[in-house]
Design a protein around this motif. Structure first.
Motif, short mmCIF file in Angstrom:
data_model
loop_
_atom_site.label_atom_id
_atom_site.label_comp_id
_atom_site.label_asym_id
_atom_site.label_seq_id
_atom_site.Cartn_x
_atom_site.Cartn_y
_atom_site.Cartn_z
N GLY A 69 81.32 -19.03 54.45
CA GLY A 69 80.72 -17.81 53.92
C GLY A 69 81.67 -16.94 53.13
O GLY A 69 81.23 -16.01 52.44
N ALA A 70 82.96 -17.22 53.21
CA ALA A 70 83.94 -16.35 52.57
C ALA A 70 83.70 -16.21 51.07
O ALA A 70 83.32 -17.18 50.40
CB ALA A 70 85.34 -16.90 52.81
N LYS A 71 83.92 -15.02 50.55
CA LYS A 71 83.87 -14.84 49.10
C LYS A 71 84.94 -15.71 48.45
O LYS A 71 86.03 -15.87 49.00
CB LYS A 71 84.13 -13.37 48.75
N PRO A 72 84.67 -16.27 47.27
CA PRO A 72 85.69 -17.09 46.61
C PRO A 72 87.03 -16.36 46.47
O PRO A 72 88.09 -16.97 46.62
CB PRO A 72 85.07 -17.39 45.25
N SER A 73 86.97 -15.05 46.21
CA SER A 73 88.20 -14.29 45.98
C SER A 73 89.11 -14.29 47.20
O SER A 73 90.33 -14.12 47.07
CB SER A 73 87.89 -12.85 45.57
N GLU A 74 88.54 -14.52 48.39
CA GLU A 74 89.38 -14.61 49.59
C GLU A 74 90.37 -15.77 49.45
O GLU A 74 91.49 -15.70 49.96
CB GLU A 74 88.50 -14.81 50.82
N GLY A 75 89.95 -16.82 48.73
CA GLY A 75 90.82 -17.96 48.52
C GLY A 75 92.08 -17.63 47.72
O GLY A 75 93.10 -18.32 47.84
N ILE A 76 92.01 -16.59 46.92
CA ILE A 76 93.19 -16.17 46.16
C ILE A 76 94.30 -15.74 47.11
O ILE A 76 95.48 -16.03 46.89
CB ILE A 76 92.82 -15.02 45.19
N THR A 77 93.93 -15.08 48.20
CA THR A 77 94.95 -14.60 49.14
C THR A 77 95.69 -15.74 49.81
O THR A 77 96.82 -15.57 50.27
CB THR A 77 94.33 -13.68 50.22
N TRP A 78 95.08 -16.92 49.87
CA TRP A 78 95.70 -18.09 50.50
C TRP A 78 96.39 -19.00 49.48
O TRP A 78 97.00 -20.00 49.86
CB TRP A 78 94.63 -18.91 51.24
N GLY A 79 96.24 -18.69 48.21
CA GLY A 79 96.78 -19.57 47.18
C GLY A 79 95.90 -20.77 46.91
O GLY A 79 96.32 -21.74 46.28
N LYS A 80 94.64 -20.71 47.34
CA LYS A 80 93.71 -21.82 47.10
C LYS A 80 93.05 -21.71 45.72
O LYS A 80 92.64 -22.72 45.14
CB LYS A 80 92.63 -21.84 48.19
N LEU A 81 92.93 -20.50 45.24
CA LEU A 81 92.50 -20.23 43.86
C LEU A 81 93.61 -19.44 43.18
O LEU A 81 94.22 -18.56 43.80
CB LEU A 81 91.21 -19.40 43.83
N GLY B 297 89.48 -28.30 38.76
CA GLY B 297 88.14 -27.72 38.82
C GLY B 297 87.43 -28.16 40.08
O GLY B 297 87.45 -29.35 40.43
N LEU B 298 86.80 -27.23 40.78
CA LEU B 298 86.13 -27.52 42.04
C LEU B 298 84.63 -27.26 41.92
O LEU B 298 84.22 -26.21 41.41
CB LEU B 298 86.67 -26.65 43.17
N VAL B 299 83.82 -28.21 42.39
CA VAL B 299 82.37 -28.01 42.52
C VAL B 299 82.05 -28.35 43.97
O VAL B 299 82.17 -29.51 44.38
CB VAL B 299 81.58 -28.92 41.56
N ILE B 300 81.65 -27.34 44.75
CA ILE B 300 81.50 -27.53 46.19
C ILE B 300 80.12 -27.08 46.65
O ILE B 300 79.74 -25.91 46.47
CB ILE B 300 82.61 -26.78 46.96
N LEU B 301 79.38 -28.02 47.23
CA LEU B 301 78.03 -27.76 47.74
C LEU B 301 78.12 -27.66 49.25
O LEU B 301 78.41 -28.64 49.93
CB LEU B 301 77.08 -28.89 47.35
N GLY B 302 77.88 -26.46 49.79
CA GLY B 302 78.00 -26.26 51.23
C GLY B 302 79.39 -25.76 51.59
O GLY B 302 80.14 -25.29 50.73
N GLY B 303 79.70 -25.86 52.88
CA GLY B 303 80.98 -25.32 53.32
C GLY B 303 81.64 -26.22 54.35
O GLY B 303 81.57 -27.43 54.25
N GLY B 304 82.27 -25.59 55.32
CA GLY B 304 82.91 -26.36 56.38
C GLY B 304 84.09 -27.16 55.89
O GLY B 304 84.83 -26.75 54.99
N VAL B 305 84.25 -28.35 56.46
CA VAL B 305 85.44 -29.15 56.21
C VAL B 305 85.56 -29.55 54.74
O VAL B 305 86.67 -29.62 54.20
CB VAL B 305 85.48 -30.39 57.13
N VAL B 306 84.43 -29.81 54.06
CA VAL B 306 84.55 -30.28 52.67
C VAL B 306 85.09 -29.17 51.76
O VAL B 306 85.91 -29.44 50.88
CB VAL B 306 83.21 -30.82 52.13
#
Length: 348
Positions: A301-313, A260-269
């Motif tokens: 800024g990427a939509k979370p669903s973009e992460g599916i294409t990379w195997g991150k979600l 489970g991921l809870v992420i505030l902000g973006g960038g490297v984190v």
């Protein structure tokens, strides 16, 4: 004209199907002020309120699976690992106390953050930050030795106080490296900082005490890096091995039964946590809170669903992005999730 009439006839003849989704409806304050009911009403409020309600729902699922065996979860091997990521401005702000609470009560399993979020937590144990002004005359406050983070003022003297505190810690670490052949990583450095600050107001004090690893892949990108430079300028040889932490974080994700991921902000984190989850074919549950937009192709800024294409979600992951500045909503999220579970457990 004829074409417009034909289109009108087509629309007129359509047989609309009934809409079966919930009705959009806000909270009625004639019922009194009930914050639980107000936040629950966000489910059908619309716009970002509904996104916030979804975030609360997903985090409660993370907590449900993290707690271990229960009526729905007999197998302890399905335990959820919760990764928390946040940028330095969260520690500049009052969200520092919210994050400290999570670490204090062992509600998270790993943190990924930035150098500023480490040094500012330590600085707040040594000195203070103050409410400022978005419209400040920056030339004037520079002459007053004040640094500005939005509407937060940081006395420049805080950095001198941090350096006075930190350089002896670096010296201690350098001696251990030389005598014990111990190579430091960002996480082991941060654990030592938490131990040495020895202050219950500190996030990293509690992380050290509760054995919660804190990964900071860009530890040198801030005052801590400046002070490492200062130390090594006089006494060359202090080593910080970031590869050790990459291995540790990736293994933590890889061996998680649920993630489970809870992420505030973006960038490297954001990227560092999500990239680690590639090793398990993606996270199962994820909540993102930031103001980034997708149009510049940034990871933030990427939509979370973009992460599916990379195997991150995972393809079947549950996720939501709340478009909001996190100081507005993260305290509300914690109130309806981690804090509520903690208070209910105390009453049992």
């Amino acid at each position: 004209m004829k074409q417009a009439e034909e289109q009108y006839q087509i629309l007129y003849k359509l047989q609309p199907e009934p809409v079966t989704t919930p009705e959009i409806k806000g909270y009625d304050f004639n019922q009194g002020v009930d914050f639980d009911a107000l936040l629950n009403s966000y489910a059908n409020f619309g716009l970002q309120a509904t996104q916030l309600n979804k975030a609360i729902e997903i985090i409660n699922k993370m907590i449900h699976w993290r707690l271990g065996p229960n009526e729905e979860n007999e197998d302890p091997n399905t335990r959820c690992t919760i990764f928390l990521g946040y940028t330095s401005n969260m520690v500049s702000s009052g969200n520092r106390e919210i994050i400290r609470y999570l670490a204090q009560h062992k509600m998270i399993d790993a943190i990924v953050t930035t150098a500023g979020a480490i040094e500012e937590d330590l600085m707040k144990c040594i000195s203070t930050f103050h409410k400022g002004d978005w419209q400040a005359n920056d030339k004037e406050i520079r002459l007053k030795a004040i640094c500005r983070i939005g509407n937060i003022y940081v006395p420049a003297a805080n950095y001198g106080k941090l350096e006075d505190w930190l350089l002896p810690v670096f010296q201690e670490m350098y001696i251990e490296q030389k005598e014990k052949k111990f190579i430091w990583s960002p996480s082991s450095m941060i654990k030592r900082f938490g131990e040495r600050i020895n202050d219950e107001r500190s996030i990293y004090y509690w992380c050290a005490k509760n054995d919660i690893p804190v990964y900071c892949p860009a530890l040198t990108d801030g005052a801590i890096g400046d002070m490492m430079f200062h130390f090594n300028y006089k006494q060359d040889g202090l080593i910080c091995d970031i590869l050790r932490d990459v291995v540790a974080l990736d293994k933590k994700a890889m061996y998680s039964k649920k993630s489970g991921l809870v992420i505030l902000g973006g960038g490297v984190v954001k990227h560092h946590i999500m990239n680690a989850n590639i090793w398990r074919n993606g996270a199962d549950l994820a909540v993102f809170i930031n103001t980034g937009i997708e149009y510049d192709g940034s990871d933030a800024g990427a939509k979370p669903s973009e992460g599916i294409t990379w195997g991150k979600l995972r393809v079947d992951a549950e996720y939501v992005k709340v478009f909001s500045e996190a100081t507005l909503v993260f305290p509300l999220v914690v109130a309806q999730t981690f804090a509520k579970h903690f208070q209910e457990a105390k009453r049992v």
